[in-house]
Each structure stands twice: as structure tokens, then as C-alpha cells.
Design a protein around this motif. Structure first.
Motif, PDB file in Angstrom:
ATOM      1  N   UNK A 124       7.595  -3.043  -7.795  1.00 19.65           N
ATOM      2  CA  UNK A 124       7.456  -4.477  -7.580  1.00 19.65           C
ATOM      3  C   UNK A 124       6.019  -4.872  -7.876  1.00 19.65           C
ATOM      4  N   UNK A 125       5.856  -5.872  -8.735  1.00 22.40           N
ATOM      5  CA  UNK A 125       4.547  -6.413  -9.062  1.00 22.40           C
ATOM      6  C   UNK A 125       4.468  -7.844  -8.543  1.00 22.40           C
ATOM      7  N   UNK A 126       3.336  -8.174  -7.920  1.00 23.51           N
ATOM      8  CA  UNK A 126       3.102  -9.520  -7.415  1.00 23.51           C
ATOM      9  C   UNK A 126       2.019 -10.168  -8.270  1.00 23.51           C
ATOM     10  N   UNK A 166       4.350 -14.993  -6.803  1.00 23.62           N
ATOM     11  CA  UNK A 166       5.590 -14.609  -7.486  1.00 23.62           C
ATOM     12  C   UNK A 166       5.642 -13.095  -7.593  1.00 23.62           C
ATOM     13  N   UNK A 167       6.819 -12.557  -7.873  1.00 19.61           N
ATOM     14  CA  UNK A 167       6.956 -11.113  -8.048  1.00 19.61           C
ATOM     15  C   UNK A 167       8.066 -10.819  -9.046  1.00 19.61           C
ATOM     16  N   UNK A 168       8.028  -9.602  -9.572  1.00 24.07           N
ATOM     17  CA  UNK A 168       9.115  -9.111 -10.397  1.00 24.07           C
ATOM     18  C   UNK A 168       9.191  -7.601 -10.207  1.00 24.07           C
TER      19      UNK A 168
END
Length: 178
Positions: free
Chosen positions: A3-5, A22-24
Motif C-alpha cells: 500500500x502506497x499513500x 490517497x492510497x493505492x
């Protein structure tokens, strides 16, 4: 499955404006990601399995010497095969390159058996559309056919071949058990 923010910002006349956080999540697809971040190609049913390295060994080395090493073909035999190749054929081999491979702090990689290599082709290259952008090359397994040839898989079409162990124009993809 990392998970990257992130947050965007801008500076105008000394004022800083921030967007919402945001994250993905990066996908591994198929059977998921292993502890070292590689795609899982096999699950053992007890929480463990086998994952691939995201990079292949692209600097060609030879498989080994023209002699019988006594390797196996089945899933789960790649590590023992790798040890046999190094013991009998020395360290100037693809097997040693796999043992030396490191990814994300993990250094317990080895050369896949033919059945493990077929899983790499099926689970990663075909089912998840080659997320690592591997070239459609012929990759060596740690399984031998006889004293002078090793078993390989062509990633251009999935065909299996027996190629000379002293050939230096082919590569492999390291794997690890977790």
C-alpha cells in the motif's frame, strides 16, 4: 500487495495547499504476493508456498558440466537440485547465480525445477500477463534430462526443450520457498 499513500500539494505566494490523503495497492494477481514481494506460483496448503523473483538472471551462465548430477523434476525439488548442481559443477553456474540473488532483503533464492518453471510460465507469464516484463526467452530449469542436457521452457510459446548444459545463451528465474 504494497500500500502506497500519497498527497498532492501546491505552493502559491508562500501558501501551501494539500489534497486529501490517497492510497493505492500494488497488485500481484494470481495467487498473490509472497513475503519478498514476488508473485506466488504455488501454495502448500499450510500457509507457505513458492514465490518468484521479479527479475530473471539475465547475465547468461552455463547450467553446469556434462555429467549426471541426479536432479528431480517435481515441485519442491528446485532447492535440492540447485545444491547438487553447485556441489558437482561448481560456482560458475546459473544455480550459483540464483543462490546469490537478493530481493527486498531476502537472499534464499534457488533455481526452479522443471515443474516449478512451468508454474512460473503458467501462473505469472500467462495468467497475469507477464507483470515483470520478462523477455520471451528460453529459461533453464534445475532439472536435467541426461548427462549433457537440461530441461527448459520457452516463454515465447510454453514449449519444453532439452538443451546443452554448457550453453551460455539462456537464463533462469530465481524462486524462493516461504
Amino acid at each position: 500487495s504494497t500500500i502506497y499513500y500519497y498527497r498532492l500539494f501546491s505552493v502559491y505566494n508562500g501558501l501551501i495547499k494539500y489534497s486529501e490523503l490517497k492510497s493505492f495497492t500494488t497488485p500481484c494477481g494470481g495467487l498473490g504476493c509472497g513475503p519478498a514481494g514476488g508473485q506466488i506460483i504455488y501454495k502448500d496448503g499450510n500457509g507457505g508456498g513458492i514465490e518468484v523473483a521479479s527479475n530473471g538472471i539475465t547475465v547468461p551462465n552455463r547450467w553446469g558440466n556434462n555429467q549426471i548430477v541426479g536432479t528431480q523434476n517435481a515441485v519442491g525439488t528446485g532447492f535440492a537440485n540447485t545444491a547438487k548442481i553447485i556441489l558437482d559443477c561448481g560456482t560458475n553456474t546459473l544455480a550459483q547465480r540464483c543462490i546469490n540473488y537478493e530481493q527486498n532483503g531476502f537472499s534464499d533464492y534457488y533455481m526452479p525445477s522443471i515443474e516449478e518453471l512451468k508454474l512460473i510460465y503458467e501462473e505469472v507469464y500467462i495468467k497475469t500477463n507477464n507483470p515483470y516484463f520478462w523477455n520471451p526467452l528460453t529459461y533453464f530449469s534445475s532439472s536435467e534430462s541426461n548427462a549433457s542436457t537440461s530441461q527448459c521452457v520457452s516463454f515465447s510459446n510454453g514449449s519444453m526443450y532439452n538443451l546443452n548444459k554448457s550453453e551460455t545463451n539462456f537464463t533462469t528465474i530465481p524462486i524462493r520457498t516461504f
